[in-house]
Design a protein around this motif. Structure first.
Motif, short mmCIF file in Angstrom:
data_model
loop_
_atom_site.label_atom_id
_atom_site.label_comp_id
_atom_site.label_asym_id
_atom_site.label_seq_id
_atom_site.Cartn_x
_atom_site.Cartn_y
_atom_site.Cartn_z
N GLY A 121 82.94 -15.20 -23.09
CA GLY A 121 83.27 -16.24 -22.12
C GLY A 121 82.12 -17.21 -21.89
N ASP A 122 80.89 -16.71 -22.03
CA ASP A 122 79.69 -17.55 -21.88
C ASP A 122 79.33 -18.29 -23.16
OD1 ASP A 122 79.44 -16.75 -19.24
OD2 ASP A 122 77.88 -15.26 -19.65
N GLY A 123 80.08 -18.06 -24.25
CA GLY A 123 79.86 -18.82 -25.47
C GLY A 123 79.26 -18.08 -26.65
N TRP B 44 89.01 -12.79 -29.75
CA TRP B 44 88.64 -11.70 -28.86
C TRP B 44 89.85 -11.21 -28.07
CZ3 TRP B 44 86.02 -7.68 -27.92
CH2 TRP B 44 85.96 -7.13 -26.64
N HIS B 45 90.62 -12.11 -27.53
CA HIS B 45 91.80 -11.72 -26.75
C HIS B 45 92.85 -11.05 -27.62
CE1 HIS B 45 90.45 -13.05 -22.87
NE2 HIS B 45 90.04 -14.19 -23.42
N GLU B 46 92.92 -11.42 -28.89
CA GLU B 46 93.87 -10.78 -29.82
C GLU B 46 93.46 -9.34 -30.16
OE1 GLU B 46 95.09 -14.84 -32.26
OE2 GLU B 46 93.75 -13.38 -33.18
N ILE B 47 92.18 -9.10 -30.28
CA ILE B 47 91.68 -7.83 -30.79
C ILE B 47 91.11 -6.92 -29.70
CG2 ILE B 47 89.29 -8.52 -31.30
CD1 ILE B 47 89.66 -7.22 -34.06
N ARG B 48 90.96 -7.41 -28.50
CA ARG B 48 90.27 -6.71 -27.41
C ARG B 48 90.77 -5.29 -27.18
NH1 ARG B 48 90.32 -5.51 -22.07
NH2 ARG B 48 88.41 -5.96 -20.89
N THR B 49 92.08 -5.08 -27.20
CA THR B 49 92.61 -3.74 -26.90
C THR B 49 92.27 -2.72 -27.98
OG1 THR B 49 94.75 -4.28 -27.87
CG2 THR B 49 94.50 -4.63 -25.49
N SER C 154 86.25 -21.81 -28.88
CA SER C 154 87.59 -21.37 -28.48
C SER C 154 88.19 -20.41 -29.50
CB SER C 154 88.51 -22.57 -28.28
OG SER C 154 88.65 -23.31 -29.47
N ASP C 155 87.78 -20.51 -30.77
CA ASP C 155 88.27 -19.56 -31.78
C ASP C 155 87.77 -18.14 -31.48
OD1 ASP C 155 89.78 -21.36 -33.31
OD2 ASP C 155 88.01 -21.97 -34.45
N ALA C 156 86.53 -18.01 -31.00
CA ALA C 156 85.99 -16.70 -30.64
C ALA C 156 86.76 -16.13 -29.45
CB ALA C 156 84.50 -16.79 -30.31
N GLN C 157 87.02 -16.96 -28.47
CA GLN C 157 87.77 -16.49 -27.30
C GLN C 157 89.18 -16.07 -27.68
OE1 GLN C 157 87.41 -19.47 -24.25
NE2 GLN C 157 85.19 -19.31 -24.22
N ARG C 158 89.85 -16.85 -28.52
CA ARG C 158 91.21 -16.53 -28.96
C ARG C 158 91.23 -15.21 -29.72
NH1 ARG C 158 93.08 -16.58 -33.59
NH2 ARG C 158 91.52 -17.98 -34.43
N MET D 256 85.37 -22.75 -34.24
CA MET D 256 85.21 -22.64 -35.67
C MET D 256 85.52 -21.21 -36.10
SD MET D 256 81.74 -23.03 -37.85
CE MET D 256 81.51 -21.85 -39.12
N HIS D 257 86.20 -21.09 -37.21
CA HIS D 257 86.48 -19.80 -37.83
C HIS D 257 86.14 -19.92 -39.29
CE1 HIS D 257 89.60 -17.15 -39.94
NE2 HIS D 257 88.58 -16.39 -39.63
N GLY D 258 85.41 -18.93 -39.81
CA GLY D 258 85.07 -18.94 -41.21
C GLY D 258 84.88 -17.54 -41.75
N HIS D 259 85.19 -17.38 -43.03
CA HIS D 259 84.94 -16.11 -43.71
C HIS D 259 83.49 -16.10 -44.15
CE1 HIS D 259 89.20 -15.28 -43.72
NE2 HIS D 259 89.41 -16.48 -44.20
N LEU D 260 82.81 -15.00 -43.93
CA LEU D 260 81.42 -14.90 -44.33
C LEU D 260 81.34 -14.56 -45.82
CD1 LEU D 260 79.98 -13.02 -41.24
CD2 LEU D 260 79.97 -15.46 -41.71
N SER D 261 80.27 -14.99 -46.45
CA SER D 261 80.07 -14.76 -47.89
C SER D 261 79.84 -13.28 -48.18
CB SER D 261 78.87 -15.56 -48.40
OG SER D 261 77.67 -14.99 -47.90
#
Length: 109
Positions: free
Chosen positions: A43-45, A70-75, A64-68, A1-6
């Motif tokens: 990785g643990d959720g 994270w891998h995009e922004i990790r560096t 899976s959205d968090a994992q994706r 899940m991906h969502g913009h916070l209020s």
């Protein structure tokens, strides 16, 4: 899940508290966490929030959205941001009363 916070959720992050879309309220804990620790937690959720005050951005990711994301922004995650240059993020671990954890990336420019 991906969502913009209020807007309200965005403002509460600065005060050290966040109620996630699932209703869980997290409180700021650590503010300078290493990437390898985030690798494990996500990785643990653990969910992920990307918070960038200057742009008014606060996005929530889980599963899976968090994992994706994270891998995009990790560096771009560092423990000690430089005073100028590209946007960098510091990572913090926030927790609720039941020790569920959330990773919050705070953007710096």
């Amino acid at each position: 899940m991906h969502g913009h916070l209020s807007r309200e959720q965005f403002e509460r992050i600065g005060a050290g508290q966040l109620t996630a879309p699932d209703g869980v309220t997290y409180t700021r804990g650590t503010t300078k966490t290493a990437r390898r620790v985030c690798d494990q937690k996500i990785g643990d959720g653990s969910p992920l929030v990307v918070y960038y005050w200057a742009a008014g951005q606060a996005d929530y990711f889980d599963g899976s959205d968090a994992q994706r994301r994270w891998h995009e922004i990790r560096t771009a995650v560092t423990r000690y941001p430089r005073p100028d240059g590209d946007v960098e993020y510091t990572a913090g671990i926030w927790a609720d009363g039941d020790n569920r954890e959330l990773i919050v990336l705070t953007g710096h420019c």
